[in-house]
Design a protein around this motif. Structure first.
Motif, short mmCIF file in Angstrom:
data_model
loop_
_atom_site.label_atom_id
_atom_site.label_comp_id
_atom_site.label_asym_id
_atom_site.label_seq_id
_atom_site.Cartn_x
_atom_site.Cartn_y
_atom_site.Cartn_z
N PHE A 18 -7.67 -7.11 1.25
CA PHE A 18 -6.24 -6.81 1.20
C PHE A 18 -5.40 -8.06 1.49
CE2 PHE A 18 -7.61 -2.33 2.44
CZ PHE A 18 -7.52 -1.86 1.14
N GLN A 68 -5.21 -10.00 -1.61
CA GLN A 68 -4.20 -9.48 -2.54
C GLN A 68 -2.81 -10.02 -2.19
OE1 GLN A 68 -5.15 -5.16 -2.14
NE2 GLN A 68 -5.12 -5.18 -4.37
N HIS A 118 0.82 -1.21 0.00
CA HIS A 118 0.00 0.00 0.00
C HIS A 118 0.86 1.26 0.00
CE1 HIS A 118 -3.29 -2.72 1.00
NE2 HIS A 118 -2.54 -3.20 1.97
N GLU A 124 -3.18 -2.16 6.86
CA GLU A 124 -4.55 -2.15 6.35
C GLU A 124 -5.35 -3.39 6.74
OE1 GLU A 124 -6.07 0.26 4.92
OE2 GLU A 124 -4.47 1.59 4.26
#
Length: 393
Positions: free
Chosen positions: A306, A309, A235, A252
């Motif tokens: 997230f 990901q 990020h 996050e």
């Protein structure tokens, strides 16, 4: 106690009950070796025969198990804020309640002394003879040098190594392991069958840890520090991570990040049942999400995406058989699965996601405690120079 036949003891501990043939397969030893070893363990009052297994033909095999009260292990599961301690017998059963102690690791010079006092209190209050305790298994976050016995991130020892210092103060052998690696061990030995061979175990907690099982073995990397999944730089958010870098996955997707987002959302006027809590914690957010609170579910789903990901990167590199969601945050259960799967589908080559199973652990919040026990069991040979008898001709 347990001066020999460690391989048989491990096999019985993980299976709870096994036949001679089962143990032969587990240890890779001959049946005569196993037969003699079990006979020795029975004479030493460590093993007992527990029954006769059904058979489709031929002689029905006897099964054996460890005698629960022959020894006890102290499992200590630490995170940045809370320490949980439980005594476990040789049947892998918790003895008494799990004891919880507020013990902050960050900026706490007295943390190691507090930890030792907690362990000593649990031993004394148990009423069990001290000589019945085999060892202490301590699992915790940070860069763990299990070989030297030090945590390079937390719990600085005032002298010698961390393991040596606790051993002297507590009067028991001590083994330490990274929390995520220990959780992976627990999942492999006691969790879902799909965690046995090639699996990525995600530790959903104050960070986002990773334990890796590759070809049936725990993979720790060259220096023992593999699995720092939390610190993938995913990020560009300018948020400072606990590692000192910016933009890590942890900023996050961790429970700390979820807490911070919930507090900020409520400050900005989000409608949620979370407003009833004077001091909001991750446990409160989990509780309300499981009750259906839309805002709590939204925050968790964003964090899960997230994580997905990050898992897409792991899938391309490792091609695991399974990904198991474990640790403190896994109690959220299926709320993690859809957004993680969505992210994996969006960011992965389809062939990789097709053959990788995603599942939530069945061990719940006990995974790390079981990891501490498993850490001791895997190191039993270090307690006994004479690890096994010679194989008969």
């Amino acid at each position: 106690m347990f001066l020999k036949n460690i391989d048989l003891i491990k096999g019985l501990y993980y299976s709870k009950a096994a036949s001679l043939n089962d143990l032969s397969i587990y240890t890779g030893r001959s049946v005569p070796y196993v037969t003699k070893g079990i006979a020795d363990l029975i004479k030493s009052d460590i093993v007992k025969e527990v029954g006769i297994r059904a058979s489709s033909g031929g002689r029905k095999p006897a099964t054996y198990s460890l005698i629960a009260e022959t020894g006890f292990i102290i499992s200590v599961a630490m995170n940045q804020f809370l320490t949980r301690i439980v005594i476990v017998n040789m049947s892998n059963e918790f003895v008494g309640e799990v004891q919880e102690f507020e013990l902050k690791l960050n900026d706490n010079k007295d943390a190691i002394h507090s930890l030792i006092a907690c362990i000593q209190a649990v031993v004394v209050n148990s009423g069990l003879p001290k000589d019945k305790f085999l060892a202490i298994g301590i699992t915790m976050p940070g860069f763990i040098d299990a070989f030297l016995g030090n945590n390079l991130s937390f719990l600085k020892s005032p002298e010698e190594t961390l393991v040596t210092y606790i051993n002297k103060q507590a009067g028991l052998p001590v083994f330490i392991e990274n929390d995520s690696t220990a959780i992976a061990l627990a999942e492999q030995k006691f969790g879902l069958p799909i965690a046995r061979n090639n699996s990525m175990i995600i530790n959903l907690g104050w960070g986002v840890g990773l334990g890796m099982i590759i070809n049936k073995e725990i993979f720790k990397g060259h220096s023992g520090f593999a699995g720092e999944f939390s610190h993938l730089p995913l990020h560009k958010n300018g948020k400072l991570c606990s590692c000192g870098k910016q933009g890590c996955l942890e900023t996050e997707a961790s429970l700390l990040a979820i807490e911070a987002k919930a507090i900020e959302g409520l400050r900005q006027g989000e409608v949620s049942s979370l407003v009833k809590y004077d001091t909001l914690s991750a446990d409160d957010i989990i509780t309300e999400a499981l009750k259906g609170d839309a805002f709590a579910i939204k925050i968790i789903s964003e964090a899960a995406y997230f994580i997905g990901q990050g898992l897409a990167i792991l899938l391309h590199l490792m091609n695991p058989e399974s990904i198991i969601l474990s640790g403190k945050g896994s109690v959220i259960g299926k709320l993690w699965l859809s957004p993680i799967q969505q992210a994996m589908n969006e960011h992965c080559i389809p062939h990789l996601t097709t053959y990788t199973q995603l599942a939530v652990s069945n061990l719940g919040n006990n995974a790390q405690l079981l990891g501490g026990v498993t850490t001791v069991i895997e190191n039993l040979y270090k307690l006994s120079p004479q690890a096994s008898i010679s194989e008969p001709a």
